[in-house]
Write an enzyme that holds these catalytic residues in place. Structure first.
Site, PDB file in Angstrom:
ATOM      1  N   LYS A   1     -49.535 -31.455 139.188  1.00  0.00           N
ATOM      2  CA  LYS A   1     -49.954 -30.510 138.153  1.00  0.00           C
ATOM      3  C   LYS A   1     -51.410 -30.076 138.323  1.00  0.00           C
ATOM      4  O   LYS A   1     -51.838 -29.071 137.741  1.00  0.00           O
ATOM      5  CB  LYS A   1     -49.821 -31.147 136.767  1.00  0.00           C
ATOM      6  CG  LYS A   1     -48.416 -31.388 136.260  1.00  0.00           C
ATOM      7  CD  LYS A   1     -48.477 -31.966 134.855  1.00  0.00           C
ATOM      8  CE  LYS A   1     -47.105 -32.106 134.217  1.00  0.00           C
ATOM      9  NZ  LYS A   1     -46.334 -33.214 134.805  1.00  0.00           N
TER      10      LYS A   1
ATOM     11  N   HIS B   1     -43.481 -42.755 130.676  1.00  0.00           N
ATOM     12  CA  HIS B   1     -44.366 -42.132 129.694  1.00  0.00           C
ATOM     13  C   HIS B   1     -43.783 -42.457 128.321  1.00  0.00           C
ATOM     14  O   HIS B   1     -42.612 -42.161 128.061  1.00  0.00           O
ATOM     15  CB  HIS B   1     -44.393 -40.612 129.867  1.00  0.00           C
ATOM     16  CG  HIS B   1     -45.277 -40.133 130.973  1.00  0.00           C
ATOM     17  ND1 HIS B   1     -45.107 -40.485 132.287  1.00  0.00           N
ATOM     18  CD2 HIS B   1     -46.356 -39.297 130.942  1.00  0.00           C
ATOM     19  CE1 HIS B   1     -46.035 -39.888 133.020  1.00  0.00           C
ATOM     20  NE2 HIS B   1     -46.810 -39.164 132.235  1.00  0.00           N
TER      21      HIS B   1
ATOM     22  N   GLU C   1     -46.131 -40.592 123.404  1.00  0.00           N
ATOM     23  CA  GLU C   1     -47.389 -39.852 123.486  1.00  0.00           C
ATOM     24  C   GLU C   1     -47.495 -38.939 122.267  1.00  0.00           C
ATOM     25  O   GLU C   1     -47.432 -37.711 122.341  1.00  0.00           O
ATOM     26  CB  GLU C   1     -47.460 -39.045 124.793  1.00  0.00           C
ATOM     27  CG  GLU C   1     -48.834 -38.509 125.094  1.00  0.00           C
ATOM     28  CD  GLU C   1     -48.928 -37.797 126.436  1.00  0.00           C
ATOM     29  OE1 GLU C   1     -49.996 -37.216 126.703  1.00  0.00           O
ATOM     30  OE2 GLU C   1     -47.951 -37.825 127.215  1.00  0.00           O
TER      31      GLU C   1
ATOM     32  N   ASN D   1     -54.119 -36.502 133.818  1.00  0.00           N
ATOM     33  CA  ASN D   1     -54.118 -35.130 134.317  1.00  0.00           C
ATOM     34  C   ASN D   1     -55.525 -34.662 134.674  1.00  0.00           C
ATOM     35  O   ASN D   1     -56.510 -35.200 134.179  1.00  0.00           O
ATOM     36  CB  ASN D   1     -53.518 -34.201 133.272  1.00  0.00           C
ATOM     37  CG  ASN D   1     -52.076 -34.540 132.972  1.00  0.00           C
ATOM     38  OD1 ASN D   1     -51.792 -35.568 132.368  1.00  0.00           O
ATOM     39  ND2 ASN D   1     -51.167 -33.696 133.390  1.00  0.00           N
TER      40      ASN D   1
END
Length: 439
Positions: free
Chosen positions: A84, A231, A234, A332
């Site tokens: 990403k 993940h 979140e 990220n």
């Protein structure tokens, strides 16, 4: 970033008057986990030969006086998204929200993620991490069809090309809700993890039949001998408790591989008794947790025109007190999920210390970007070991306060005892990808 050693180190040297963290020196007993020790560090033929008392005879070796400067091992980034990275100039987050990030990345993936685009951005990110002093990275890779047919071959090529500079691990990434309508996908992506040398992963949500779908992911991994990396939660919705479900599934099935859970933000807003119960399950199941403080503080509790109240980070202090392995990582970089960052783990550790209060005492929290993530990845990185490879970072800073106060200060990275070119790649290298999007 500036040289610590004029002319650099060339594989054999005596680094005099170094300061080393006792907690990262193998086989050195120390009652104080925050202790910083003075030593002369001998490097011979690219290996960290010995730790000697200060003032030792150089024995004819080239001598470099660090004047008390810190010496750390190269760092380990357990949770990133290299595929990403650096799309922000062509696809910014419209409002800084999680949903805004999700939609923006999805649109950019469909429009732009060719093999050349993914390779160029991933390689740029690796150049940044290498210059900063990172020697191992685990990256999550968006793996929804047809993207997995593009991104995984690129990852495999880069893993081979970067071997010996940065050790790479990959995790497949998809929303577990996909299994509600496409059960066949799970077997296909699990098989790809076997052929690609990857790790099984998913994003968990509070969906109908969550436990059934989690068990399917676990069993797919167990049948193939794969580790798991999720993940998790979140969000700041206290009703989101998939972390508890993951721990219960691991215990119920007797899963004996490694499990990592990232984010786990909702734990911070749950009732204390509920959170404590989940923490006890984590400790019993051996699950490791990685917090991504910079990304979470960017996305969580964001509302236009309102000052954020909550940081969105998980309960690292309470976890560590229970013996749960805890890590902080970059997450990220310059994409809609986090507009900033440069895969610099010194910055990450510094910001984590401030955001999560990893101080008073600082103790051995440096573990969370060194030997703890390395151990989770099954690597010997992140330690200062006599006889080991001299993969080191040298700093002007002489103690934790100086380092944390000036994390962008001078540092010099050694790989196999040789100073590397610490120049960072120029963002202009990516301009052609951004211009294509604007055309």
């Amino acid at each position: 970033m500036g040289r610590i050693v004029p002319g650099g180190v060339h594989g054999t040297a005596l680094l005099k008057n170094a300061t080393v963290p006792a907690c990262l020196v193998e086989d050195v007993p120390c009652s104080d986990p925050a202790a910083l020790l003075r030593a002369d560090v001998e490097i011979a033929d690219g290996r960290l030969a010995r730790f000697l008392p200060t003032g030792s005879d150089a024995g004819g070796l080239p001598v470099h006086d660090l004047d008390g400067g810190l010496v750390l091992p190269t760092l380990v980034d357990l949770h990133t998204h290299l595929d990403k990275g650096h799309i922000w100039p062509r696809k910014a987050n419209p409002d800084g929200s999680f949903v805004g990030a999700l939609n923006a990345v999805g649109e950019d993936r469909i429009a732009n993620w060719t093999a050349d685009d993914v390779r160029t951005r991933m390689e740029f990110a690796l150049k940044c991490a290498y210059a900063h002093g990172t020697s191992a990275i685990r990256t999550h890779i968006d793996s929804l069809p047809p993207q997995e047919e593009i991104s995984w071959p690129i990852f495999e090529e880069l893993r081979q090309e970067w071997s010996g500079r940065i050790e790479l691990q990959g995790v497949c990434l998809f929303g577990i809700d996909r299994l509600q309508s496409d059960a066949a996908y799970l077997e296909a992506i699990a098989d790809r993890m076997v052929t690609s040398g990857g790790i099984m992963g998913a994003v968990t949500y509070m969906i109908p039949d969550l436990d059934r779908h989690l068990e399917a992911v676990f069993r797919a991994a167990m049948a193939r001998g794969l580790d798991l990396d999720f993940h998790v939660d979140e969000t700041l919705d206290p009703k989101a408790d998939t972390l508890r479900h993951i721990a219960e599934t691991a215990l119920r099935l007797g899963f004996d591989g490694r499990i990592v859970c990232g984010h786990c933000c909702s734990l911070s807003v749950q009732a204390e008794a509920e959170a404590d119960h989940t923490l006890d399950l984590l400790a019993e199941s051996g699950i490791a947790v990685v917090s991504l403080p910079m990304c979470n503080i960017y996305l969580q509790d964001r509302r236009a025109g309102r000052t954020p109240r909550r940081r969105g980070v998980t309960l690292l202090h309470e976890m560590r007190a229970r013996g749960i392995p805890v890590v902080v990582s970059s997450d990220n970089t310059r994409d809609p999920f986090y507009a900033y960052g440069d895969l610099d783990l010194v910055e990450v550790y510094t910001q984590a210390t401030r955001i999560l209060h990893l101080d008073h005492p600082i103790a051995d929290w440096i573990d969370c970007v060194t030997k703890t993530p390395a151990g989770i990845m099954g690597l010997s990185h992140g330690q200062l070991k006599a006889g080991g490879t001299a993969d080191l970072i040298l700093f002007n800073a002489r103690d934790w306060n100086e380092l944390l106060s000036r994390p962008a200060g001078p540092r010099e990275v050694l790989r196999k005892g040789v100073s590397i070119d610490g120049n960072l790649p120029d963002y202009r290298e990516l301009d052609h990808l951004m211009m294509e999007r604007q055309a």
